[in-house]
Design a protein around this motif. Structure first.
Motif, PDB file in Angstrom:
ATOM      1  N   CYS A  83      37.965  30.019  37.883  1.00  0.00           N
ATOM      2  CA  CYS A  83      37.928  28.934  38.670  1.00  0.00           C
ATOM      3  C   CYS A  83      36.543  28.500  39.094  1.00  0.00           C
ATOM      4  CB  CYS A  83      39.113  28.475  39.524  1.00  0.00           C
ATOM      5  SG  CYS A  83      39.352  29.611  40.674  1.00  0.00           S
TER       6      CYS A  83
ATOM      7  N   CYS B 133      35.147  34.097  40.626  1.00  0.00           N
ATOM      8  CA  CYS B 133      36.249  33.977  39.717  1.00  0.00           C
ATOM      9  C   CYS B 133      35.841  33.087  38.795  1.00  0.00           C
ATOM     10  CB  CYS B 133      37.364  32.978  40.192  1.00  0.00           C
ATOM     11  SG  CYS B 133      38.634  33.157  39.664  1.00  0.00           S
TER      12      CYS B 133
ATOM     13  N   CYS C 182      42.571  30.253  42.241  1.00  0.00           N
ATOM     14  CA  CYS C 182      43.231  29.709  41.135  1.00  0.00           C
ATOM     15  C   CYS C 182      44.874  30.621  40.493  1.00  0.00           C
ATOM     16  CB  CYS C 182      42.612  29.715  39.869  1.00  0.00           C
ATOM     17  SG  CYS C 182      41.855  31.476  39.628  1.00  0.00           S
TER      18      CYS C 182
ATOM     19  N   CYS D 132      42.185  35.874  42.551  1.00  0.00           N
ATOM     20  CA  CYS D 132      41.798  34.687  43.079  1.00  0.00           C
ATOM     21  C   CYS D 132      42.562  33.662  43.987  1.00  0.00           C
ATOM     22  CB  CYS D 132      41.235  34.623  42.044  1.00  0.00           C
ATOM     23  SG  CYS D 132      40.231  32.594  41.784  1.00  0.00           S
TER      24      CYS D 132
ATOM     25  N   TYR E  78      35.751  30.051  41.823  1.00  0.00           N
ATOM     26  CA  TYR E  78      35.921  30.053  42.839  1.00  0.00           C
ATOM     27  C   TYR E  78      35.209  31.168  43.586  1.00  0.00           C
ATOM     28  CZ  TYR E  78      37.621  32.035  48.147  1.00  0.00           C
ATOM     29  OH  TYR E  78      37.574  32.504  48.927  1.00  0.00           O
TER      30      TYR E  78
HETATM   31 ZN   LIG Z   1      39.371  31.691  40.420  1.00  0.00          ZN
END
Ligand SMILES: [Zn+2]
Ligand SMILES: [Zn+2]
Lengths: 283, 322, 283, 322
Positions: A55, A52, A36, A33, A57
Motif C-alpha cells: 500500500c 509497504c 493495510c 503494515c 505506507y
Molecule cells: Zn501497507
C-alpha cells in the motif's frame, strides 16, 4: 541500511551502543503494515526503504536510517553533538524522558545535524528523530537548527532539514517557544544569502516545528501520507464539533492547499534532491 | 460585576462593596464618613497587597485572563491619539482577532498591531476569543512591512489564548502564517516593541512577538502551551492546570529571570482591571522609554539587535567532544 | 463646490468652458436618489457632498467636484494636461467617443493629475472621471499615472489616486493593456522610496484599473457602496451560473475580504487623509 | 482529429487525408508511391503557404486557440531537461491553471512559470481552461521571487483566455494578485523572458508578462479584451468577434509593429500544432538567444531595463501648454 559503514560520528560515543531502529517495528522477522495490515518480511521492508510494498505506507525512519538513504555514502559528519539538555525548570520527569529518548534513539537529542553530500552537492543537513521525545524542540534542538543555518552561511552550502516533530518541548517552558523565533530568524538570515533551503516534512510534522523553520524553506517536500499541521486533529476537531475534511492534514491535503511543493515517494527523494540542488548550485 | 470576580478577589470585592455602601450612605445622609472610608480603603489596599504578594502561577493565569482586564483596544484608546485602524490581508479576509493601524504616540507616528479579545459574548465571537487566523497574522505582517517602508516604529500587543486551529485555518496555513511573521519580523529595519498585556499563548503569541524589546505587564503570562493542555498531556487531567502552570513557570517574573523578556511593567494595585488609566499610563511610560532607548540604533541595527536577542535564547550545556 | 475659485488649470483652456457636473444629475431643482428613491433638493444634495441624506447613497462625482471637496482650497495645480489621445488603431467611433467624453466632463481624458495640499500636506494627486468614457485607461491615462508616481519621487511627495474606471480602454488595443504593467511598475518604483501611496476606490472601480495601480497602494480606502472588482457582475455570473453572494463586489464586501483598509464616508475623507498623511510625513 | 480541424484548415486536412491514404495503400500493396506522395505533399505545403499568407486577425485567434496547439507543458517537455514542478502559493491552494518549477535549459538552470490549458474535457476542467485564480498568480510570484533569490533566469509562458472571474477569485482578490505580480515582476533582479505561445488574454496574460523580452509565436494573439466581448460591447453582438479582432489588431505582427513586443518566433508551416518538435526548436532557439543577450546586463539593470521598456509603452500626443 548499515549505519556503521557510513556514519562517522564525532561525539557522544556513549549513545552509539544503544542506537537501533526507532520506529516501533517489532523485533521479529515479520512486520505488520499499520495501514493495510499486510504482513511484510522485515528484511524486504528494509530493502524497500521501509515502504509497504502493498500500500506504499511510509514507515517512520530514525535519523540514522534516514541519513543512510539520503546522503552520499560515507559523507555525513555530525556537528554539535556535544550540546546537552538542561532541565532548567526542574520539570517533573524530564530527566527520565530524556533518558528514555536517548535509549530509544541512540541520540542525545531529537535533532541530528551535520554536513554531507547528496549527489555530489555539499549540504548542511539536519534530521529529526521522532523516537527522541516525539521529535520535540527544546533548546538543544533549536540551537542545532540555528547553527546549521549559520554554518550554511559560512560555508556557502544549501541547508536541508528532514522534519518530524510533535511540536515544542513543553518541559523547557517558554524557552522552547522562543526556539520557534530563534530558528525562524536564523532561516531569515540564511534566506538573504541566496542559498537554497529545502525542508522535508515526514510523518508527523506538527505545531511548533511546523509553525516555524519547517515552513520557511524555498522548497518544501512532504512524504506520502505524512500528517502535517499546526494543531493535533483532536484539538482542531474539538474546536469545530464537526468532522475534519477528507484527508485533513495529510501530505496530499497540504499539497492541494498550496502548502508544500510536492509529495515525493521515499525512493525518489535522493535523486530529486540532487536535481534540485543542481538548480541552486549553478549560479 | 460579581460574575467577573475571581475567587482570589472575593475578599477584596467584599470590602469594595462595603466601601461603596458607606459612600452611598454618606452621600444620602449628608454625613461625612471620609475617615471611616479611608480606613476601609487602606484596609482593602493592604489586603490586596497581601494577596498579590503571594500569587501563584495559576492565580496569575486567571488574572491574565480576567474578563475585566483591559484589552488591546482599551490601551490604544487610552495611550494613543488619532488611531487609524487598517484592515485586511489583501489575500483572503479581515481577521477581527487582530487589530492594527497607525496611531500617534506623544506626537510620533507608530504602527500598532495586536490581538483583540471580546468583552461580551457577542464580541467574543466576533473577535474569535482573540484567536487569530492566518489572515490575522498576514494582516499584521502587511502593516508591519508598511511601517518598515515608512520608517515608523511598531508596537505589538500580545493577548491571545492560542492561534485559531479550526479546519479553515489549517487549510489556509496557520503554521505558515505564524512562521512567516517570525521570519519577516526578525528582519524589520524599524524598532519593534512587544508588550504582553494578558495571555501570551504559545504560537499564537510568538507570531506577533519578535521584537527588539519584550515587555510584560506584571500579571500577564507567557507560555509554550496552555497549562490545561500541558496537564492533560502529563497527567491526563486537564483540571490540573494549576500544577502545570507552576511547572511551566509562565509568569512574567520567571520570564524575566530566564532572560526571555526585558522588563516587567508594573500594574496598579490589584491588577490592570482595577484601574485602566493607571495601567495605561504605566504601559505608555514603558513603551516610550523603550522606544527612546531604541532610537539610538540605526535601521540596520534593529534587525541585528533582534537577531542577537533571539539567537541567545536557549538554555543548554556542552559536553567536551572527543 | 465652486470649481473656479480653487481650480488653477494650466493647460487646455478650451475644455474649461464645457466643464460641468458629470454624474448625470438632472438639471433641475430636484434629484431622485437611485438607491432609496428619495427626492432630494439638489442644492442640499450638493451641500451634503452629493450623499443622499436619507440612505447615504454616494452619488458619483466628477473629477472637478471631487478635487473641490478633497484638497485644500486653491491648492490644486494641474499637470500634464497637454497629453492628447491618438486613435492609432483607427478604431471605429473612437474620435466621437472622445469628443463626447470631453463634452461630458470638460476634460480631455478620464484622468486629471496635479499637485495639491491636503490639511497642509503636499501631495501628488490624480483623480479619475467616470464621465469621460467610463474612466477607461488608455495611453494618456496611464502616462499621467506614471508621471504622477515619478513626480512623487522627484518631489518627495505622497501620491493619492482617486479611482473610478470601467477598465482598460479597448479602443487603444494592446497598448492599453500595457498601461496596467506600466502604471504598476511606476507604483513599484515609487514604492521603494518609502513615500506613501493612498488609493481611493469610488463607484465603480473595475477591471484593468482595479487590477493594476489601484490595488497597489499602501492604504486603500473605498467609498461606501462602491462597486469594486475585476470582472463585471454579468461576466462573473455567467461563469458561475449561480447567484453572486450577498453584496458581491461592493466596498463592504471588499473590506470583509481583506482587500481594502476601510470604507470611509465621503464627509470624513479629507480629514482622514490629512491624518494618514501626517503618519507618513514625520519620519 | 476531424473535430480539431478549423474551417480554414479543411482543404489542408483533405490533402492530409489523401496523403495518408496513399501512404497506407503504398505500404499495404508494397508499391512505391513516393513520387506521387511527394507531389501531393508539395501541393499541400503550397496550399498551406497560400492560406497562411492571408490569415485574418480572427484566423490567428482561432489558430492561437487551436485545440491541438502545443501548451506550456508540451514545450517544457520538448525544450527543457529535469523539469521539477513546484506547487502551491503557501497561502490557499495549488492552482492547476498555472504550472511552474525549475528546469535545465541547455545545462543552465531556469525557473519556468506559465498558464496551462487542458487537452481533453477532463483536463480542461482540471486546468480551468487555463484561467488562473489568485492562487495561480501568487504561486507564480513565489517561484519568481525564489528564482530571483537564487539568481536564475525566469521564462514565462502565456496562454490564457483570461483570468478566472469566479466569485471565489473575486473574493480572494484576483485583481490584487494580478496587480501584485506586475508590481513585483517589474523589480526582479534576474532576466525575465516572456513568450506568448497561444492566447495572451488581457489581465490574465499581463499578470505573468512583465519581462525584459516579450516574444510571440507567429500565430499567437495578445489582446486587451477577447474579441467576442469587445464585439458584444460595441455592436451588442458577440458573434462579430472577427470584426472586433480586426479592429483590436491582436496579432503578433501588429504587436511588433506597435513596439509592444520584441520578436516574433516563426512557427512551422501550418502552425505549431502541425509540428510540435519544430515549434519547440524554434522557441528554444529564440529563448536561448534572448537569454544570452540579456546575460550582459547586471542584476540591477534587469529591473531598470524592464522599467524603461514598459515605461515607454504608450501612444499619445502632446499639446503645447499655455
Ligand atoms: Zn501497507
Ligand atoms: Zn437615498
Amino acid at each position: 541500511m548499515a549505519p556503521d559503514g557510513w556514519f562517522r560520528r564525532k561525539g557522544n560515543a556513549a549513545g552509539k551502543a544503544a542506537r537501533k531502529h526507532l520506529d516501533a517495528l517489532p523485533d521479529g522477522l515479520w512486520t505488520k503494515c499499520p495501514k493495510c495490515g499486510e504482513i511484510l518480511f522485515s528484511k524486504e521492508l528494509e530493502k524497500n526503504l521501509k515502504v509497504c510494498s502493498k500500500c506504499s505506507y511510509h514507515f517512520k525512519l530514525g535519523a540514522v536510517e534516514r541519513l543512510a538513504i539520503m546522503v552520499d555514502e560515507g559523507s555525513f559528519v555530525e556537528t554539535d553533538a556535544g550540546l546537552v539538555t538542561i532541565n532548567h525548570l526542574s520539570f517533573p520527569d524530564y530527566e527520565s524522558k530524556l533518558a528514555k529518548g536517548c535509549a530509544n534513539s541512540g541520540l542525545n537529542d531529537g535533532m541530528v545535524s551535520g554536513t554531507a553530500s547528496i549527489g555530489g552537492h555539499s549540504v548542511v543537513i539536519c534530521v529529526a528523530d521522532f523516537g527522541f521525545m516525539g521529535g520535540s524542540m527544546g533548546s538543544v534542538y533549536g540551537e542545532k537548527i540555528s547553527r546549521a543555518f549559520e554554518r550554511g552561511i559560512e560555508t556557502g552550502s544549501p541547508v536541508i532539514i528532514v522534519n518530524t516533530s510533535g511540536g515544542a518541548r513543553m518541559q523547557e517552558g517558554l524557552v522552547s517557544l522562543m526556539q520557534m523565533a530563534k530558528t525562524s530568524a536564523a532561516a531569515a538570515k540564511f534566506g538573504r544569502t541566496g542559498l537554497m533551503y529545502i525542508s522535508i516534512l515526514t510523518d508527523p510534522t506538527m505545531a511548533g516545528v511546523h509553525a516555524s523553520f519547517a515552513m520557511l524553506a524555498d522548497i518544501i517536500i512532504a512524504e506520502p501520507g505524512a500528517l502535517i499541521g499546526f494543531a493535533g486533529q483532536r484539538v482542531a476537531a474539538q474546536a469545530q464539533v464537526i468532522k475534519p475534511p477528507q484527508g485533513f492534514q495529510l501530505a496530499e491535503f497540504q499539497l492541494e492547499h498550496g502548502m508544500v511543493d510536492m509529495v515525493l515517494p521515499r525512493r525518489d527523494m535522493k535523486d530529486t534532491l540532487a536535481k534540485i540542488l543542481a538548480m541552486g548550485a549553478r549560479r | 460585576m460579581a460574575l467577573n470576580v475571581l475567587d482570589l478577589e472575593k475578599p477584596i470585592a467584599e470590602l469594595d462593596k462595603n466601601i461603596a455602601a458607606l459612600k452611598t450612605v454618606s452621600e444620602e445622609e449628608g454625613v461625612d464618613r471620609s475617615v471611616e472610608i479611608a480606613e476601609l480603603e487602606s484596609q482593602r489596599d493592604n489586603l490586596i497587597s497581601q494577596i498579590f504578594a503571594n500569587l501563584s502561577a495559576w492565580d496569575k493565569t486567571l488574572i491574565a485572563r480576567h474578563p475585566s482586564r483591559p484589552y488591546t483596544l482599551d490601551y490604544i484608546r487610552a495611550i494613543f491619539d488619532d488611531f487609524i485602524e487598517l484592515h485586511g490581508d489583501r489575500l483572503f479576509a479581515d481577521d477581527k482577532a487582530i487589530v492594527g493601524g497607525f496611531a500617534s504616540l506623544s506626537g510620533r507616528p507608530v504602527m500598532i498591531v495586536g490581538h483583540q479579545k471580546g468583552r461580551d459574548l457577542k464580541e467574543r465571537q466576533y473577535r474569535n476569543f482573540g484567536s487569530a487566523k492566518p489572515e490575522g497574522y498576514r494582516k499584521a505582517l502587511r502593516l508591519m512591512k508598511m511601517a518598515e517602508k515608512l520608517g515608523i516604529p511598531i508596537i505589538s500587543f500580545i493577548d491571545t489564548p492560542a492561534a485559531d486551529c479550526s479546519f479553515g485555518s489549517e487549510e489556509r496555513g496557520i503554521s505558515e502564517a505564524i512562521a512567516r511573521n517570525m521570519y519577516e519580523m526578525s528582519m524589520l529595519t524599524v524598532p519593534v516593541v512587544v508588550v504582553v498585556i494578558g495571555e501570551g499563548g504559545s504560537g499564537g503569541a510568538i507570531g506577533l512577538a519578535v521584537g527588539n524589546r519584550i515587555l510584560m505587564l506584571e500579571h500577564s503570562v507567557y507560555s509554550v502551551i496552555p497549562p490545561e493542555s500541558c496537564a492533560a498531556i502529563i497527567w491526563r487531567d486537564p483540571t490540573k492546570g494549576p500544577q502545570a502552570a507552576e511547572c511551566l513557570k509562565i509568569t512574567a517574573q520567571h520570564a524575566l529571570e530566564n532572560g526571555l523578556i526585558d522588563e516587567i511593567i508594573p500594574e496598579p494595585l490589584g491588577g490592570a482591571h482595577r484601574n485602566y488609566d493607571a495601567a495605561a499610563a504605566s504601559l505608555k511610560a514603558a513603551v516610550i522609554r523603550n522606544l527612546e532607548e531604541l532610537s539610538e540604533l540605526s535601521a540596520e541595527d534593529y534587525a541585528k539587535d533582534r537577531y542577537a536577542k533571539f539567537r541567545n535564547m536557549g538554555i543548554f550545556g556542552t559536553e567536551p567532544q572527543e
